[in-house]
Design a protein around this motif. Structure first.
Motif, PDB file in Angstrom:
ATOM      1  N   GLU A   5      44.437  44.348  32.526  1.00 49.06           N
ATOM      2  CA  GLU A   5      43.910  43.011  32.773  1.00 49.06           C
ATOM      3  C   GLU A   5      44.643  42.292  33.905  1.00 49.06           C
ATOM      4  OE1 GLU A   5      42.690  40.594  29.288  1.00 49.06           O
ATOM      5  OE2 GLU A   5      43.741  42.131  28.144  1.00 49.06           O
ATOM      6  N   VAL A   6      45.875  42.705  34.195  1.00 52.89           N
ATOM      7  CA  VAL A   6      46.685  42.053  35.220  1.00 52.89           C
ATOM      8  C   VAL A   6      47.200  43.094  36.203  1.00 52.89           C
ATOM      9  CG1 VAL A   6      48.690  40.592  35.687  1.00 52.89           C
ATOM     10  CG2 VAL A   6      47.421  40.318  33.546  1.00 52.89           C
ATOM     11  N   LYS A   7      46.888  42.878  37.484  1.00 53.39           N
ATOM     12  CA  LYS A   7      47.398  43.745  38.538  1.00 53.39           C
ATOM     13  C   LYS A   7      48.057  42.877  39.609  1.00 53.39           C
ATOM     14  CE  LYS A   7      44.128  47.601  38.177  1.00 53.39           C
ATOM     15  NZ  LYS A   7      43.132  48.436  38.898  1.00 53.39           N
ATOM     16  N   LEU A   8      49.131  43.381  40.177  1.00 55.51           N
ATOM     17  CA  LEU A   8      49.799  42.709  41.281  1.00 55.51           C
ATOM     18  C   LEU A   8      49.798  43.643  42.478  1.00 55.51           C
ATOM     19  CD1 LEU A   8      51.478  40.447  42.574  1.00 55.51           C
ATOM     20  CD2 LEU A   8      53.521  41.519  41.585  1.00 55.51           C
ATOM     21  N   ILE A   9      49.148  43.195  43.554  1.00 54.79           N
ATOM     22  CA  ILE A   9      49.157  43.957  44.799  1.00 54.79           C
ATOM     23  C   ILE A   9      50.291  43.401  45.653  1.00 54.79           C
ATOM     24  CG2 ILE A   9      47.830  44.660  46.816  1.00 54.79           C
ATOM     25  CD1 ILE A   9      45.288  43.937  45.228  1.00 54.79           C
ATOM     26  N   GLY A  10      51.226  44.247  46.011  1.00 55.57           N
ATOM     27  CA  GLY A  10      52.405  43.768  46.729  1.00 55.57           C
ATOM     28  C   GLY A  10      52.922  44.765  47.743  1.00 55.57           C
ATOM     29  N   LEU A  11      54.003  44.405  48.371  1.00 54.00           N
ATOM     30  CA  LEU A  11      54.736  45.245  49.310  1.00 54.00           C
ATOM     31  C   LEU A  11      56.191  45.229  48.867  1.00 54.00           C
ATOM     32  CD1 LEU A  11      54.886  46.782  52.116  1.00 54.00           C
ATOM     33  CD2 LEU A  11      55.364  44.546  53.119  1.00 54.00           C
ATOM     34  N   TRP A  12      56.827  46.377  48.810  1.00 54.65           N
ATOM     35  CA  TRP A  12      58.146  46.508  48.202  1.00 54.65           C
ATOM     36  C   TRP A  12      59.174  45.514  48.748  1.00 54.65           C
ATOM     37  CZ3 TRP A  12      62.598  47.691  50.896  1.00 54.65           C
ATOM     38  CH2 TRP A  12      62.436  48.143  52.216  1.00 54.65           C
ATOM     39  N   VAL A  13      59.088  45.182  50.029  1.00 54.63           N
ATOM     40  CA  VAL A  13      60.107  44.344  50.662  1.00 54.63           C
ATOM     41  C   VAL A  13      59.699  42.870  50.698  1.00 54.63           C
ATOM     42  CG1 VAL A  13      59.273  44.464  53.056  1.00 54.63           C
ATOM     43  CG2 VAL A  13      61.758  44.421  52.594  1.00 54.63           C
ATOM     44  N   LEU A  15      59.366  39.235  49.849  1.00 52.74           N
ATOM     45  CA  LEU A  15      60.002  38.263  48.952  1.00 52.74           C
ATOM     46  C   LEU A  15      58.946  37.433  48.226  1.00 52.74           C
ATOM     47  CD1 LEU A  15      59.992  35.120  50.316  1.00 52.74           C
ATOM     48  CD2 LEU A  15      61.507  36.305  51.913  1.00 52.74           C
ATOM     49  N   PHE A  16      57.772  37.257  48.847  1.00 51.41           N
ATOM     50  CA  PHE A  16      56.706  36.505  48.204  1.00 51.41           C
ATOM     51  C   PHE A  16      56.182  37.264  46.982  1.00 51.41           C
ATOM     52  CE2 PHE A  16      56.377  35.287  52.765  1.00 51.41           C
ATOM     53  CZ  PHE A  16      56.749  33.967  52.622  1.00 51.41           C
ATOM     54  N   GLY A  17      56.081  38.583  47.118  1.00 49.98           N
ATOM     55  CA  GLY A  17      55.640  39.399  45.991  1.00 49.98           C
ATOM     56  C   GLY A  17      56.670  39.455  44.885  1.00 49.98           C
ATOM     57  N   ARG A  18      57.944  39.481  45.261  1.00 47.18           N
ATOM     58  CA  ARG A  18      59.003  39.570  44.249  1.00 47.18           C
ATOM     59  C   ARG A  18      59.029  38.340  43.358  1.00 47.18           C
ATOM     60  NH1 ARG A  18      61.661  44.616  43.400  1.00 47.18           N
ATOM     61  NH2 ARG A  18      60.899  45.807  45.194  1.00 47.18           N
ATOM     62  N   ARG A  19      58.812  37.160  43.941  1.00 45.89           N
ATOM     63  CA  ARG A  19      58.841  35.947  43.110  1.00 45.89           C
ATOM     64  C   ARG A  19      57.729  35.986  42.062  1.00 45.89           C
ATOM     65  NH1 ARG A  19      57.208  31.645  47.905  1.00 45.89           N
ATOM     66  NH2 ARG A  19      59.438  31.864  48.321  1.00 45.89           N
ATOM     67  N   HIS A  56      43.275  35.719  54.405  1.00 52.13           N
ATOM     68  CA  HIS A  56      44.618  35.894  54.953  1.00 52.13           C
ATOM     69  C   HIS A  56      45.008  37.358  55.161  1.00 52.13           C
ATOM     70  CE1 HIS A  56      45.317  31.656  54.643  1.00 52.13           C
ATOM     71  NE2 HIS A  56      45.140  31.652  53.331  1.00 52.13           N
ATOM     72  N   LYS A  57      44.357  38.244  54.383  1.00 51.75           N
ATOM     73  CA  LYS A  57      44.609  39.687  54.512  1.00 51.75           C
ATOM     74  C   LYS A  57      46.084  40.028  54.344  1.00 51.75           C
ATOM     75  CE  LYS A  57      40.692  40.264  57.692  1.00 51.75           C
ATOM     76  NZ  LYS A  57      40.375  38.830  57.850  1.00 51.75           N
ATOM     77  N   LYS A  58      46.710  39.470  53.321  1.00 54.64           N
ATOM     78  CA  LYS A  58      48.130  39.734  53.090  1.00 54.64           C
ATOM     79  C   LYS A  58      48.420  39.755  51.596  1.00 54.64           C
ATOM     80  CE  LYS A  58      49.485  34.858  53.487  1.00 54.64           C
ATOM     81  NZ  LYS A  58      50.324  33.875  54.204  1.00 54.64           N
ATOM     82  N   VAL A  59      49.620  40.200  51.260  1.00 50.91           N
ATOM     83  CA  VAL A  59      50.087  40.216  49.874  1.00 50.91           C
ATOM     84  C   VAL A  59      51.062  39.057  49.681  1.00 50.91           C
ATOM     85  CG1 VAL A  59      49.795  42.708  49.640  1.00 50.91           C
ATOM     86  CG2 VAL A  59      51.972  41.821  50.469  1.00 50.91           C
ATOM     87  N   PRO A  60      51.287  38.670  48.403  1.00 47.51           N
ATOM     88  CA  PRO A  60      50.781  39.262  47.167  1.00 47.51           C
ATOM     89  C   PRO A  60      49.398  38.761  46.789  1.00 47.51           C
ATOM     90  CG  PRO A  60      52.257  37.442  46.641  1.00 47.51           C
ATOM     91  CD  PRO A  60      52.263  37.579  48.140  1.00 47.51           C
ATOM     92  N   ILE A  69      43.886  35.834  42.726  1.00 48.34           N
ATOM     93  CA  ILE A  69      44.623  34.615  43.061  1.00 48.34           C
ATOM     94  C   ILE A  69      45.592  34.996  44.177  1.00 48.34           C
ATOM     95  CG2 ILE A  69      46.077  32.741  42.221  1.00 48.34           C
ATOM     96  CD1 ILE A  69      44.413  34.936  39.672  1.00 48.34           C
ATOM     97  N   VAL A  70      45.598  34.202  45.262  1.00 46.22           N
ATOM     98  CA  VAL A  70      46.447  34.515  46.413  1.00 46.22           C
ATOM     99  C   VAL A  70      47.374  33.343  46.712  1.00 46.22           C
ATOM    100  CG1 VAL A  70      44.689  36.046  47.384  1.00 46.22           C
ATOM    101  CG2 VAL A  70      44.744  33.647  48.082  1.00 46.22           C
ATOM    102  N   GLU A  71      48.351  33.604  47.571  1.00 47.33           N
ATOM    103  CA  GLU A  71      49.413  32.657  47.944  1.00 47.33           C
ATOM    104  C   GLU A  71      50.421  32.537  46.781  1.00 47.33           C
ATOM    105  OE1 GLU A  71      49.726  31.357  51.053  1.00 47.33           O
ATOM    106  OE2 GLU A  71      47.957  32.526  51.534  1.00 47.33           O
ATOM    107  N   SER A  72      51.648  32.945  47.035  1.00 45.29           N
ATOM    108  CA  SER A  72      52.627  33.113  45.955  1.00 45.29           C
ATOM    109  C   SER A  72      52.906  31.838  45.160  1.00 45.29           C
ATOM    110  CB  SER A  72      53.943  33.675  46.507  1.00 45.29           C
ATOM    111  OG  SER A  72      54.554  32.783  47.417  1.00 45.29           O
ATOM    112  N   LEU A  73      52.970  30.685  45.823  1.00 42.54           N
ATOM    113  CA  LEU A  73      53.245  29.449  45.088  1.00 42.54           C
ATOM    114  C   LEU A  73      52.094  29.102  44.149  1.00 42.54           C
ATOM    115  CD1 LEU A  73      54.921  27.164  47.787  1.00 42.54           C
ATOM    116  CD2 LEU A  73      56.001  28.731  46.160  1.00 42.54           C
TER     117      LEU A  73
END
Length: 230
Positions: A5-13, A15-19, A56-60, A69-73
């Motif tokens: 039910e929950v997936k996170l698309i991210g990039l290992w490095v 910082l926005f994805g890590r938060r 925006h074509k970016k992660v997370p 849902i996009v934009e880390s904040l």
């Protein structure tokens, strides 16, 4: 709740994805992580990113029941409102507003300035970025006086937002040959950094420092200033 039910698309490095990961871990939400190497797909973005974050074509990107849902904040606020356990944002309206203010300050002022100091190799541009970084750190240091975490004794929203500072900023210092995190100049900041780095969900979910050094050396050579690539 199943992880499907929950997936996170991210990039290992990222910082926005890590938060976002830290928030999910703090809430105890099960999720599936999907690595998306957006740095190697400049000419042709993956179908996954084009589908879920076409603007925006970016992660997370957080997927909840296949809704993106996009934009880390914004993702952090969504997580806090969706899963009520272990609240992240303050309950008090004024404190909540101030947390949002400082989160915006951290991203638009400190993060942009410190990343600019990494990218600009020399000259007036780097000097200006370094000066701004130190000024912004002084302000945040003052906000941490007498506090274990930004909200007091408990880790919360601002700590997750600012949680990149103890791990990413020293890497950028090393790569760029600069020094900004002076422990004598910023005692409250450095005490907070120690508290953050000793907090399990933070310290257990950090990208490897040696791998980051290689990555940011490469990014520094290639990048013009663009905070979206942090």
């Amino acid at each position: 709740m199943g992880s499907e039910e929950v997936k996170l698309i991210g990039l290992w490095v990222s910082l926005f994805g890590r938060r976002v990961e830290w928030a999910l871990k703090l809430k105890g939400v099960k999720y599936e992580y999907v690595e998306e190497d957006i740095m190697n797909t400049k000419k042709s973005k993956s179908p996954l990113i084009l589908k879920y974050n076409p603007i925006h074509k970016k992660v997370p990107v957080l997927l909840h029941h296949d809704k993106a849902i996009v934009e880390s904040l914004l993702i952090l606020e969504y997580i806090d409102e969706t899963w009520k356990q272990n609240p992240i944002l303050p309950k008090d309206p004024y404190e909540r507003a101030m947390a949002r203010f400082w989160a915006d300050f951290g991203d638009k002022k400190l993060l942009e300035a410190s990343f600019a100091a990494l990218v600009f190799s020399h000259g007036e541009e780097q000097d200006k970025a370094l000066k701004q970084t130190i000024e912004y750190l002084e302000i945040i240091n003052g906000e941490l006086k007498g506090k274990k975490f930004f909200g007091g004794e408990t880790i919360g929203y601002l700590d997750l937002v600012m949680g990149w500072i103890p791990h990413w900023l020293p890497v950028w210092e090393k790569v760029a040959g600069m020094e900004v995190l002076d422990p004598i100049k910023f005692p409250y900041m450095n005490a907070w950094m120690e508290n953050i780095m000793n907090f399990p969900i933070i310290k257990d979910y950090l990208p490897p420092r040696d791998k980051m050094l290689v990555y940011y050396h490469g990014r520094r050579q290639l990048l013009a200033f663009n905070v979206d690539t942090v």
